[in-house]
Scaffold this motif. Structure first.
Motif, PDB file in Angstrom:
ATOM      1  N   GLY A   5       8.443  29.574  29.803  1.00  0.00           N
ATOM      2  CA  GLY A   5       8.605  29.947  28.412  1.00  0.00           C
ATOM      3  C   GLY A   5       8.180  28.770  27.555  1.00  0.00           C
ATOM      4  N   TYR A   6       8.080  29.005  26.254  1.00  0.00           N
ATOM      5  CA  TYR A   6       7.683  27.940  25.331  1.00  0.00           C
ATOM      6  C   TYR A   6       8.771  27.806  24.275  1.00  0.00           C
ATOM      7  CZ  TYR A   6       3.287  28.066  27.797  1.00  0.00           C
ATOM      8  OH  TYR A   6       2.342  28.001  28.790  1.00  0.00           O
ATOM      9  N   PHE A   7       9.676  26.872  24.536  1.00  0.00           N
ATOM     10  CA  PHE A   7      10.866  26.696  23.714  1.00  0.00           C
ATOM     11  C   PHE A   7      10.794  25.372  22.958  1.00  0.00           C
ATOM     12  CE2 PHE A   7      12.128  29.295  27.381  1.00  0.00           C
ATOM     13  CZ  PHE A   7      12.671  30.400  26.747  1.00  0.00           C
TER      14      PHE A   7
ATOM     15  N   VAL B 205       0.032  30.492  20.733  1.00  0.00           N
ATOM     16  CA  VAL B 205       1.135  30.635  21.689  1.00  0.00           C
ATOM     17  C   VAL B 205       2.443  30.764  20.906  1.00  0.00           C
ATOM     18  CG1 VAL B 205       2.428  29.536  23.574  1.00  0.00           C
ATOM     19  CG2 VAL B 205      -0.071  29.280  23.442  1.00  0.00           C
ATOM     20  N   PRO B 206       3.126  31.906  20.994  1.00  0.00           N
ATOM     21  CA  PRO B 206       4.402  32.041  20.288  1.00  0.00           C
ATOM     22  C   PRO B 206       5.481  31.174  20.929  1.00  0.00           C
ATOM     23  CG  PRO B 206       3.993  33.978  21.653  1.00  0.00           C
ATOM     24  CD  PRO B 206       2.763  33.126  21.740  1.00  0.00           C
ATOM     25  N   THR B 207       6.414  30.727  20.130  1.00  0.00           N
ATOM     26  CA  THR B 207       7.513  29.904  20.634  1.00  0.00           C
ATOM     27  C   THR B 207       8.840  30.572  20.294  1.00  0.00           C
ATOM     28  OG1 THR B 207       7.557  28.602  18.592  1.00  0.00           O
ATOM     29  CG2 THR B 207       6.235  27.742  20.404  1.00  0.00           C
ATOM     30  N   GLU B 208       9.885  30.096  20.975  1.00  0.00           N
ATOM     31  CA  GLU B 208      11.250  30.503  20.653  1.00  0.00           C
ATOM     32  C   GLU B 208      12.106  29.257  20.518  1.00  0.00           C
ATOM     33  OE1 GLU B 208      12.960  33.259  23.407  1.00  0.00           O
ATOM     34  OE2 GLU B 208      11.351  34.755  23.142  1.00  0.00           O
ATOM     35  N   ILE B 209      13.227  29.407  19.821  1.00  0.00           N
ATOM     36  CA  ILE B 209      14.193  28.320  19.713  1.00  0.00           C
ATOM     37  C   ILE B 209      14.793  28.057  21.089  1.00  0.00           C
ATOM     38  CG2 ILE B 209      16.367  27.604  18.665  1.00  0.00           C
ATOM     39  CD1 ILE B 209      14.376  27.994  16.502  1.00  0.00           C
ATOM     40  N   GLU B 210      14.954  26.792  21.421  1.00  0.00           N
ATOM     41  CA  GLU B 210      15.552  26.416  22.701  1.00  0.00           C
ATOM     42  C   GLU B 210      17.075  26.539  22.619  1.00  0.00           C
ATOM     43  OE1 GLU B 210      17.012  25.117  25.986  1.00  0.00           O
ATOM     44  OE2 GLU B 210      17.509  23.856  24.290  1.00  0.00           O
ATOM     45  N   THR B 211      17.658  27.294  23.530  1.00  0.00           N
ATOM     46  CA  THR B 211      19.115  27.430  23.561  1.00  0.00           C
ATOM     47  C   THR B 211      19.713  27.128  24.938  1.00  0.00           C
ATOM     48  OG1 THR B 211      18.958  29.804  24.060  1.00  0.00           O
ATOM     49  CG2 THR B 211      19.141  29.183  21.737  1.00  0.00           C
ATOM     50  N   GLU B 212      18.934  27.310  26.000  1.00  0.00           N
ATOM     51  CA  GLU B 212      19.475  27.151  27.355  1.00  0.00           C
ATOM     52  C   GLU B 212      19.951  25.725  27.616  1.00  0.00           C
ATOM     53  OE1 GLU B 212      18.215  27.835  32.058  1.00  0.00           O
ATOM     54  OE2 GLU B 212      16.764  28.255  30.484  1.00  0.00           O
TER      55      GLU B 212
END
Length: 319
Positions: free
Chosen positions: A210-212, A233-240
């Motif tokens: 993934g791209y966090f 490239v879409p990204t998401e907020i890192e939470t893990e």
């Protein structure tokens, strides 16, 4: 990255892609008519083959030292010596800081690039230790190798940033961010205030990636998000990894933090697989904290993109 404990969020920085106009250095000497504009240097492409060569070295070190590179074990010190040797040859000023955890001696490696305003320090860091159960090539040889090759690119370019650049490889992260916490606690209030930002890279080559991006600081987050947007490239907020990696002690000390992450043992959703590829329902890294986290446990595309994003952020944020 340590086992899932209490959450604190890593936040990632995002970097805007350089355009020709954006490359003009703010505050540079005024350009007279007909003169060539003064432009900021763009970050170089980081050769992923070189990053992977460092990973192969970490794998060889683990193989020769009981299968791991863990805190207090010979594989860790050999990994540190390998990184330090590369940095010393490239002209960095390196220092090794000792600490003790669990009755074993640990080490942080800190490397300063000469020059730049030491009242404005940009740091990039990654933990160098593995768990005892495996060689830790994605977790976190990947981040360690990516920032090492970025540091070597600084040397090759003879980069002269406005800010002072500092790179760090932390020990005993897998025991609860022991090395990075030891470093932050050793800083005076004045020296903490001199760090303009700390960028953390923990697991940036996951095999089902993934791209966090860490969202702890909006300005740092934007640098990375804009960079990936420029790649489409879409990204998401890192939470893990919230609170589970070496940005946490810096954030607790009031230092702006950012970073990148490609996922650990959380499972990729169908929506994530649709936008990033890979396999839905499978972990981002099925070999997380396992003996199979070897040199084959890496997605080259994710590692390449992460390494280039790191260099971009270092160049942009240190100008």
């Amino acid at each position: 990255m340590p086992l899932h404990p209490s959450p604190i969020r890593p936040r990632l920085a995002t970097a805007a892609l350089f355009t020709a106009a954006a490359l003009i250095t703010a505050g540079a000497t005024p350009v007279t008519a007909g003169a060539t504009p003064v432009t900021a240097a763009a970050a170089p492409d980081i050769p992923v083959t070189s990053v992977k060569a460092h990973l192969n070295q970490f794998q060889s070190i683990a193989t020769a030292n009981g299968g791991n590179r863990a805190h207090g074990r010979p594989g860790y010190k050999a990994s540190l010596d390998y990184v330090k040797g590369k940095l010393d040859a490239a002209g960095f000023t390196t220092s090794v800081k000792q600490f003790t955890s669990g009755g074993r001696t640990g080490y942080n490696l800190v490397a300063d690039w000469p020059g730049g305003d030491t009242d404005q320090v940009l740091m990039a860091g990654a933990h160098l230790d593995s768990v005892t159960t495996g060689p830790g090539i994605n977790d976190n040889g990947s981040g360690s190798a990516a920032i090492l090759e970025t540091a070597l690119a600084v040397s090759r370019a003879q980069f002269k940033p406005t800010k002072h650049l500092r790179f760090a490889w932390w020990g005993a992260e897998e025991l609860g961010m022991v090395g990075s916490r030891n470093y932050v606690n050793s800083l005076s209030v004045a020296n903490r205030s001199r760090i303009s930002g700390y960028l953390n890279f923990d697991m940036v080559g996951s095999p089902n990636p993934g791209y966090f991006v860490y969202d702890d600081d909006p300005a740092l987050e934007k640098v990375f998000k804009d960079y990936y947007a420029g790649l489409g490239v879409p990204t998401e907020i890192e939470t893990e990894g919230d609170g589970r990696s070496d940005h946490a002690p810096f954030k607790s000390a009031g230092i702006p933090v950012g970073g990148l992450f490609s996922g650990a043992d959380y499972r990729k959703t169908a929506a994530q697989a649709q936008k990033w590829g890979g396999t839905a329902g499978k972990p981002f890294d099925a070999c997380y904290h396992s003996s199979c986290d070897t040199a084959t446990n890496i997605d080259t595309t994710a590692l390449d993109r992460s390494s280039d994003a790191i260099a971009h952020a270092v160049w942009e944020l240190s100008e």
